[in-house]
Structure formats: structure tokens, C-alpha cells
Write a protein that holds these residues in place. Structure first.
Motif, short mmCIF file in Angstrom:
data_model
loop_
_atom_site.label_atom_id
_atom_site.label_comp_id
_atom_site.label_asym_id
_atom_site.label_seq_id
_atom_site.Cartn_x
_atom_site.Cartn_y
_atom_site.Cartn_z
N GLN A 33 0.54 -1.76 0.45
CA GLN A 33 0.10 -0.32 0.34
C GLN A 33 1.03 1.23 -0.19
O GLN A 33 0.48 2.18 -0.90
N LEU A 34 2.10 1.27 0.79
CA LEU A 34 2.81 2.61 1.06
C LEU A 34 3.69 2.77 -0.01
O LEU A 34 4.00 3.82 0.43
N ASN A 35 4.86 1.70 -0.14
CA ASN A 35 5.86 1.96 -0.80
C ASN A 35 6.32 2.38 -2.03
O ASN A 35 7.39 3.04 -2.30
N GLY A 36 5.22 2.25 -2.38
CA GLY A 36 5.43 3.16 -4.09
C GLY A 36 5.28 4.70 -4.27
O GLY A 36 5.85 5.52 -4.72
N GLU A 37 4.42 4.82 -2.75
CA GLU A 37 4.53 6.62 -2.36
C GLU A 37 6.47 6.88 -1.04
O GLU A 37 6.72 8.08 -1.91
#
Length: 491
Positions: A33-37
Motif C-alpha cells: 500500500q505505502l512503498n510506492g509513495e
């Protein structure tokens, strides 16, 4: 459940309140969920980690089967990538697990991946050309710091309750300050080293972790403290344990020195000053004496010594890499900052290096004498909150000079390092001295600016006395002085 600290998660698993496999799946779901950002994590080992979690045997380890992210620099796990954030090593794999990681595994941790780092850990931000910049979960437009920036970002975001880092000039404490976490640099010689990198920038660099609770910090120090006969630096074991000592009341008539002036003469922000003054008021309210002092060391001279050691160690590192590669390295093999540091190291003499280490020893003696009068030394951790991802920390004219570093003489090359790091050093001038003197130092997350970014306060202790730092941390934590991202989201 991920708002729990690592010890809390271990307890919850033992009490059957959470399933260990489910915990690992939650960590990987958060990564998805978060690592793309955030771009905090650079490698994953989903299959291996889940398999290790399924077959984990709980024998009472303090961190029994807890997911852990390793820093992608200086912490080797056999069979995993070992790149140091460098293009030159992008396909390099670790052939053995180092002693530090072995101790973590013995403590019950299971490694789920590696975190983002600047190339070879030279920066106080995390923006390697190989992986791209890491982002701060408090505000994605800002850096989480460096060089343990990916670790800080992943813990602040709640992907894992604890991640490892290392600190050769503030690389744990700086991202702790910028990301609202607890960051301890232990005493030189306290934690495992070897079997290859025994000295770590002549003892300036030391592995540890970024945490969200003092009890995790103390328990981590308990499982890592060691006496290794082969190690060049030795520190006696603390008994009965840091966990127990951290909960003891502070000594009577405690006296703490503090300073809000930059040791290198640069400007200190109003936020950093306010963070320390609020901490001083908090201590005074609890009848702890404080006294403002002038730093007894020459910060600018010490930083020049610091860059000499960095340069010499870098030249030695590339000599070994050239031998392994079977060719000479060139400017195209590395980032420009690395190239300049390397070129400065090539012209150093044994006299230069020996004189610098002597200066470090003298500085250590000066600071030890100061601790005959004081129990701890308080400063801001960083002079400012985190810089923006797109902040220009080296100007174009300096970059042009850096491209022609081989035209310069020894002193000019060293001066160029000071010049291109000047803006970065102005952001974080308070952390490097403890690395050179070998003292323990801790960043505590006690302040958030009006712009919504955290900034830490730093306590430095006498060599071997992490216990006092942990007791101070416990006091601030118990009195609800810590300000972390999950707290701000709840409010």
C-alpha cells in the motif's frame, strides 16, 4: 496491531491475540500500500520470510518472530542483495551473514527486506541514483533523512515496529529527528562487528536501530551488547540489563548541560531552539538541574578531521573493489559526491590519517572531563526539520568544481568536501561529534513544528553510559512528551 511496539507484538503473539503469519502478511500488505509513495524498502524476501515465520520456534526470545527490515548498507544477510545503494554493486550478493545480523536472528527477528540508503551512506538524506529518493510519511514532499532514511520511513509509517540502521555521523539520529522516532547510537564497541568490517570508519560507525519505544530500544541493546575478543573496540557488558536500568529513577542531584548553538557556527532554527528550551523547562519542573554551556570542542576542525577519515576509508574501500572487479573504477561508476570523497582519500598520507585519529582521541578526553561535572549533554538533534526532497544542497558552481576534482591538490580536495557538504552540515551539525568521541547519543521525538514536521532533541552520555540516556528517554516517554506519526493521526 502495528501501532504496538516490537515487544508488544511479541507479547500479543504469545497471548494468541494475533497470529504470527497474519502479522507478516499485514507488514507486506502495508508495503504494497505505502512503498510506492515512500520508496522506503528496496528489496523484499516474502517467500523466505513467510516460510521462516511458519517454522519459527519460540524459545523465549524477546523479539519472537517479529518482522524486521535491515538497512541496505553494512548489514549482510547471506544470499540477499548487498548493494550499499551503489550502482557499482547493484548485482552484488552477500556471501555470509554478519555478526550483527546473526545476533538479531538469535533475538527472534525475521528479516522481511532491506531499506533504502544513499550511496555508501555518505549523505544525511536518502536519494541514491540506483533506487531514487525515500519519502517522509509525515509529508511526502520531504526527506526522511539519511543515511538510515528508508528505515526511518518504514517505521514511522508503521510497516514494521522496528528497523535497523547504522550511524557513522548521525545516520540513525538524523532520520529519527526528521521522522519522529527514537534513535540511539550506542557506545563505540557496544554491538557486534565482523567478521569482515571490524572497525567501521575507525569505530565512528556503529549498527543499531530506530524504534518507537524506550523499552524496545533497551531490549534491543540487551540482545546486541557483546564482548567480542577479536573486535578492536571493547565495552564491558551492562548488568543486570539495560531494560531494567532504563526503568530506574534518575540519580538525585542530576545535572544536565545544554547548548542550542551550532558547533560549526551555522544558524540554528527557531524550532530546534524551542525544542531544547521546552525540554529544559520539562527537566527543571522535575528538579533536574540544567546549565547552558559552550561546546568545549572546535566543531569545524573536528569536521575536517571527520572528512579525512571518511576519505581515507573510501579510498581503501575502492582499492578492495578494484581488486574484486579486476579493473580501475572511474567517475562513471559512482555518484559525484562519492567520486570526490574517493579522490580526496587518494592523496592522503599515513601522517594525515594518524594525526586525525589522535585529534579524535583528544576530543574524547575533553568530553570525558566534561562528564565529571554533568550527567548528560542536551542539544537539538538537527538544526532544522527535514529538507524537501527537491532541496538544492549542492549548488551548480560547486558541482562543476567537483567534476574537475582530479585537477586539485590534496588540501583543495578536502576543502571541496567541506564546501559541497556545507548546506547539508548546516541542517545537521550536532550529531557527528559523538561518532568521533565514541560516546552514546540518543534522539528523542519531543517536538513537532507549526508546519507539521517533527524534530528531535539529542542527549549525549559518557562512554559506556547508555543507561542514563535510556532513563531520560523513559522519563520523557512516561510523561507523554513523545510525538510520533501514529499519535498525530489519532488526534
Amino acid at each position: 496491531m502495528m501501532h504496538l511496539d516490537a515487544l508488544g507484538l511479541s507479547e500479543a503473539i504469545r497471548d494468541k491475540k494475533i497470529d504470527r503469519i497474519e502479522l507478516f502478511k499485514q507488514s507486506y500488505q502495508k508495503l504494497d500500500q505505502l512503498n510506492g509513495e515512500l520508496n522506503a524498502v528496496i528489496t523484499r524476501r516474502d517467500k523466505h520470510a513467510l516460510d521462516e515465520a511458519e517454522h519459527f520456534i519460540d524459545t523465549g526470545q524477546p523479539f519472537a518472530g517479529i518482522p524486521l527490515l535491515l538497512k541496505g548498507l553494512g548489514q549482510s544477510l547471506a544470499g540477499e542483495l548487498d548493494t550499499s545503494g551503489a550502482r557499482l554493486l547493484q548485482n552484488n550478493y552477500a556471501h555470509q551473514t554478519d555478526n550483527f545480523v546473526k545476533c538479531l536472528e538469535q533475538a527472534g527477528f525475521i528479516v522481511i527486506g532491506q531499506t533504502n540508503i544513499p550511496e555508501f551512506g555518505f549523505k544525511n538524506i536518502t536519494d541514491p541514483e540506483l533506487y531514487g529518493p525515500a519519502h517522509n510519511p509525515w509529508n511526502l514532499q520531504y526527506s526522511p533523512g539519511g543515511s538510515s532514511g528508508g528505515a526511518a520511513s518504514s517505521v514511522a509509517a508503521g510497516i514494521v515496529p522496528l528497523a535497523t540502521g547504522n550511524d557513522g555521523g548521525g545516520s540513525i539520529r538524523i532520520p529519527a529527528s526528521f521522522s519522529g522516532l527514537i534513535g540511539l547510537k550506542p557506545t563505540r564497541g557496544r554491538v557486534p562487528v565482523g567478521p569482515t568490517a571490524w572497525r567501521g570508519w575507525q569505530g565512528a560507525a556503529i549498527n543499531f536501530g530506530l524504534t518507537t519505544s524506550i523499552r524496545d530500544t533497551a531490549a534491543l541493546l540487551d540482545v546486541l551488547q557483546v564482548v567480542q575478543p577479536a573486535a578492536p573496540f571493547q565495552t564491558p557488558l551492562i548488568k543486570p540489563s539495560f531494560s531494567q536500568k532504563s526503568k530506574l529513577p534518575l540519580k538525585r542531584n542530576m545535572k544536565i548541560a545544554y547548548s542550542i548553538e551550532s558547533p560549526v557556527g551555522t544558524t540554528v532554527s527557531a524550532d530546534a531552539r524551542q525544542a531544547v528550551l521546552e525540554a529544559v523547562a520539562f527537566l527543571n519542573e522535575r528538579n533536574i538541574q540544567t546549565e547552558e554551556i559552550t561546546n568545549p570542542l572546535s566543531g569545524s576542525e573536528l569536521m575536517r578531521d571527520y572528512y579525512i577519515v571518511n576519505s581515507g576509508e573510501t579510498a581503501r574501500m575502492f582499492e578492495e573493489l578494484e581488486h574484486q572487479l579486476g579493473r580501475s573504477v572511474t567517475i562513471d561508476d559512482m555518484e559525484l559526491t562519492t567520486w570526490v570523497i574517493y579522490q580526496a582519500g587518494l592523496l592522503l598520507s599515513a601522517t594525515d590519517y594518524s594525526k586525525t585519529l589522535s585529534h579524535w582521541d583528544q576530543a574524547s578526553a575533553v568530553m570525558d572531563r566534561m562528564f565529571e561535572r554533568y550527567d548528560a549533554y542536551l542539544t537539538p538533534t538537527t538544526a532544522y526539520t527535514a529538507p524537501r526532497i527537491d532541496a538544492e544542497l549542492i549548488d551548480k558552481a560547486t558541482i562543476q568544481q567537483m567534476r574537475h576534482v582530479t585537477d586539485l591538490k590534496k588540501t583543495e580536495r578536502l576543502d571541496l568536501i567541506y564546501t559541497f557538504f556545507a548546506k547539508s552540515l548546516a541542517l545537521t551539525p550536532f550529531t557527528q561529534q559523538a561518532n568521533m568521541t565514541g560516546q552514546p547519543a540518543i534522539s528523542l521525538p519531543t517536538y513537532v513544528s507549526a508546519t507539521g514536521l517533527p524534530l528531535g532533541i539529542q542527549f549525549i552520555g559518557r562512554k559506556g553510559d547508555e543507561s542514563t540516556l535510556l532513563q531520560l528517554g523513559h522519563l520523557f516517554e512516561k510523561q507523554q512528551q513523545f510525538k510520533m506519526l501514529f499519535d498525530s493521526k489519532q488526534h
